[in-house]
Design an enzyme around this catalytic site. Structure first.
Site, short mmCIF file in Angstrom:
data_model
loop_
_atom_site.label_atom_id
_atom_site.label_comp_id
_atom_site.label_asym_id
_atom_site.label_seq_id
_atom_site.Cartn_x
_atom_site.Cartn_y
_atom_site.Cartn_z
CB THR A 97 -0.90 0.08 1.25
OG1 THR A 97 -0.08 0.32 2.40
CG2 THR A 97 -1.73 -1.15 1.45
CG ASP A 98 1.22 5.93 -1.30
OD1 ASP A 98 2.17 6.08 -0.51
OD2 ASP A 98 0.99 6.71 -2.24
CD1 TRP A 99 4.77 5.10 5.12
CD2 TRP A 99 4.72 4.00 3.18
NE1 TRP A 99 5.82 4.20 5.11
CE2 TRP A 99 5.81 3.51 3.94
CE3 TRP A 99 4.48 3.42 1.93
CZ2 TRP A 99 6.67 2.51 3.48
CZ3 TRP A 99 5.33 2.43 1.46
CH2 TRP A 99 6.41 1.99 2.23
#
Length: 804
Positions: A228-230
């Protein structure tokens, strides 16, 4: 599964623990099974491994690393091998800092010039972006670590990026927004992919089974890890079912418990978790191999020289009236502009690099045979007017044979998390240029910015060198171009419109509330300008040289094109030849031409070289929405070899036997798309293209606010406290901008204002969990005391659970 034997030794709790981070940048370990944690770091154009407390905004300094030119610059080289070289050196530095996964490159399309992160992306064209990305990935991974291509997918605006729903038809999705990722996966063989924050047609990308399973896994054969993106995880169980293995950063074990309970309750099968664990273990063990041998520090001086070489090949010469360039030896030059004193060489946000060294124009210029008669700042970097600065600059310019004027966009204008408000240079810089023109018309502009700008002032300059964001060695690279030590060979990887209103997406950018509609469909960048016959300032693929080239003798076969390229000038130079293909049939709407290949060739004066550009599986294909497959239309195709998208040098036709798929469209219902004039498509026509009614684009202000609503929506919250907090936030942003604290003001907008409520839990590393967030939402929705009690109650529960 590759690691079935090891996975069988794990408890359910241990498996679940691997699915989210240990902290901000590291994965979890299981020591007794020999599973170590790995480190992930930002690094599209330089390693950003933070020495102090970790953050995602670039606030804390990172360990020194080479700052290479950004992707927007390197794309102008049109050189896959150069991209691979950048990747190789990035990978070497990552290994020296014990980084297992380098979070880049980014291959999102430049749908609109105002996207705040365009400096981090390659191009408006998916073929060029994909080829450059594949080179980067091969280079990074040649060191044994992993690249992580991002952000998958249709992440083309920064405003509301964690909540926006991108509405796009499937053909456009496939041909424009997924092709670069497809090339990165198939040709770059990336070991990891980062899912984007946004939704795609109503479903968050990391939960989107059509995207993650059908396309990525099944069609492309990808068997690597998805990260995932952060803070980009919405529903952890849905994400896991879609095959999004690693959630970052840590949630302090909260979402691990969701996974455990879902398996115990029969919501998901344990085999699904096992498959995800297997893929993550492969990423861990395959990247660990390189660290089993002694790690050496990288040669910072040599890497700096490589950064300079990359910048030299990426700089674009856009204008050279009266052959003002290269500058004559001994020429008396006035250097003007704050960017000459303090270079603008990289973007802002999560990609900020702490450079190992930084070349300075004023320190370097004397060694290039230019007689500098002085320097003046000329303007305030952040836009404040100063008539005295202009007066001093003009006084100096009067004494010079030529003026080197360093201008561009400042660091807080192009930044992750915020989109630009317009395409203009700051007014004080244009005012300076106009004043200088009155006293000395021999102006050479050195432009530093990572994205497209308007240039109504261009008639007042004789020379224009676009450096983009050219990295820590950019100053010397620019001077080598200006003096002719290097013949410029960069060409634009994006179109420069005359004004913003000329762009096809200007009426639908950015999405301000619920969704953003990609009504222009395929027609972005040169695909739109060329097809709709809209004049541009500089076309896609454009760039000048200090020599000239002649194209001749085009030969077209079923597999390739060949032609001859002759250097008709006096200097050795590299020419970027571009293959465009256009379909002569009008049964399916298309752009007039599409880039399908390119070659960069070094040719000496008087020399002729034969250039070959091969066809591939993407040369004639289109995606058919009826057959749900890639198809080829039976037709005559025009084969074009150009020096830019509008400077076509050679043409021929070839007949291609197609796949005889059914025609996908009713022409009568899609007039804008069949004409190519897709800049202002009606809602009904867009829905005809989609095949369904588009969702409502505006917020329902009567509904209570929930996890995926943003802090900005507190403006109409039922709770008075939430509305008050919203107005305080807006005032703080205005006040900070007013007193010149634009960087802090930007941080408020990107990290608070547009943050969905779930981000408070997902990005605080366990300080606040989702049950506590429920209490916050009670407060927001008008139940202040009940919500406050709930927050404190859940906080106590969390602390007690952590003590066990």
């Amino acid at each position: 599964m590759k690691y079935k034997e090891l996975i069988d030794k794990m408890t359910l709790e241990e498996k679940a623990s691997l699915m989210s981070g240990k902290d901000f940048w590291q994965t979890q370990e299981i020591g007794h099974l020999g599973i170590n944690n790995i480190f992930l770091a930002d690094g599209p154009h330089g390693i950003r491994k933070q020495a102090a407390a970790a953050d995602h905004l670039g606030l804390n300094a990172s360990i020194p690393a080479t700052c290479f030119p950004t992707a927007a610059a390197v794309a102008n080289s049109w050189n896959e091998a150069l991209g691979e070289k950048v990747g190789k050196y990035l990978g070497e530095e990552a290994v020296s800092q014990k980084v297992n996964v380098l979070l880049g490159p980014g291959v999102n399309m430049k749908r609109n010039p105002l996207c705040g992160r365009n400096f981090e992306y390659f191009s408006e064209d998916p073929y060029l972006a994909g080829k450059m990305a594949a080179g980067y990935i091969r280079g990074i991974q040649s060191n044994g670590i992993s690249a992580c291509v991002k952000h998958f997918c249709v992440n083309n605006q920064e405003e509301r990026r964690m909540a926006i729903d991108t509405i796009v038809d499937e053909r456009t999705l496939r041909e424009i927004y997924l092709t670069a990722f497809e090339i990165a996966v198939k040709e770059g063989n990336t070991k990891s992919v980062m899912s984007s924050y946004n939704m795609l047609n109503g479903t968050y990308t990391n939960e989107n089974k059509f995207l993650m399973q059908q396309i990525l896994r099944e069609e492309w054969g990808y068997n690597g890890c998805v990260i995932t993106d952060w803070g980009g995880s919405n529903d952890r169980i849905e994400g896991l079912l879609a095959g999004n293995e690693l959630e970052m950063p840590t949630t302090a074990g909260e979402t691990n418990q969701y996974i455990i309970q879902a398996i115990k309750n029969g919501i998901i099968k344990e085999e699904v978790l096992d498959t995800c664990v297997d893929r993550l273990l492969n990423l861990i063990f395959s990247t660990e191999e390189t660290f089993k041998t002694p790690i050496e520090d990288f040669d910072s001086e040599m890497h700096h020289k490589v950064a300079q070489e990359v910048a030299e090949e990426s700089i674009v010469l856009l204008k050279n009236n009266d052959n003002i360039l290269p500058l004559r030896h001994g020429m008396k030059v006035a250097v003007i502009g704050d960017f000459a004193k303090e270079a603008r060489y990289q973007g802002a946000g999560s990609s900020i690099v702490n450079p190992t060294s930084l070349d300075n124009t004023l320190d370097c210029i004397k060694s290039f045979g230019i007689e500098t008669i002085g320097f003046e700042v000329g303007y305030n970097r952040y836009g404040k007017r100063s008539s005295s600065m202009i007066s001093k600059a003009c006084a100096l310019a009067k004494k010079a044979e030529a003026v080197l004027l360093y201008i561009g966009l400042d660091e807080v204008s192009e930044v992750e998390g915020l989109d630009r408000q317009n395409m203009k240079l700051p007014k004080n810089q244009i005012e300076l240029l106009n004043a200088l023109y009155q006293v000395n018309p021999n102006i050479v502009v050195v432009l530093s910015c990572g994205s497209v700008i308007e240039m109504p002032w261009i008639t007042k300059v004789k020379g224009l060198v676009h450096a983009y964001l050219s990295g820590q060695a950019g100053a010397k690279a620019i001077l080598r171009i200006l003096t002719g030590e290097v013949n410029p060979s960069g060409k634009l990887a994006e179109t420069y419109p005359i004004c913003y209103e000329d762009t096809s997406s200007c009426h639908n950018f950015p999405g301000k509330e619920v969704s953003v509609e990609y009504r222009e469909a395929l027609f972005i960048g040169y695909r739109y300008f060329d097809t709709a016959k809209v004049d541009v300032l500089f076309p896609f693929g454009y760039g000048l040289s200090y020599t000239t080239f002649e194209y001749s003798d085009l030969q077209v076969t079923k597999d390739a094109v060949t032609f001859k390229l002759t250097n008709t000038g006096k200097h050795a130079g590299m020419e970027i030849s571009q293959l465009y293909v256009g379909c002569n049939s009008k049964e399916i709407f298309r752009a007039n031409k599409e880039l399908k290949g390119f070659a960069k060739t070094l040719v000496n004066p008087g020399e002729t070289k034969t250039v070959t550009i091969l066809f591939d599986d993407k040369t004639f294909r289109y995606f058919n929405i009826k057959s749900k497959r890639w198809e080829i239309e039976t037709a005559d195709y025009q084969i074009m070899i150009g020096a830019s998208s509008i400077d076509i040098k050679l043409t021929d036709n070839i007949y291609i036997e197609g796949t005889n798929a059914p025609l996908p469209y009713d022409k009568e219902r899609l007039p804008s798309y069949f004409s190519g004039k897709a800049e202002n498509v009606s809602a009904s026509e867009f829905e005809s293209l989609l095949g369904y009614k588009a969702p409502k684009t505006t917020w329902d202000r009567k509904k209570p606010l929930g996890y995926n609503d943003t802090i900005a929506q507190c403006q109409y919250a039922k709770g008075a406290f939430a509305r008050f907090a919203y107005h305080v936030l807006v005032f703080a942003y205005w006040f900070l901008k007013k007193i010149g604290k634009r960087k802090i003001a930007n941080i408020i907008m990107m990290s608070v204002y547009h943050q969905p409520f779930r981000g408070i839990a997902r990005l605080t590393g366990g300080i606040m969990n989702m049950p506590m967030l429920d209490g916050v939402l009670m407060i927001v929705n008008g139940h202040f005391f009940k919500g406050l009690r709930h927050v404190f109650s859940e906080r106590k529960k969390m602390l007690r659970a952590g003590m066990r």
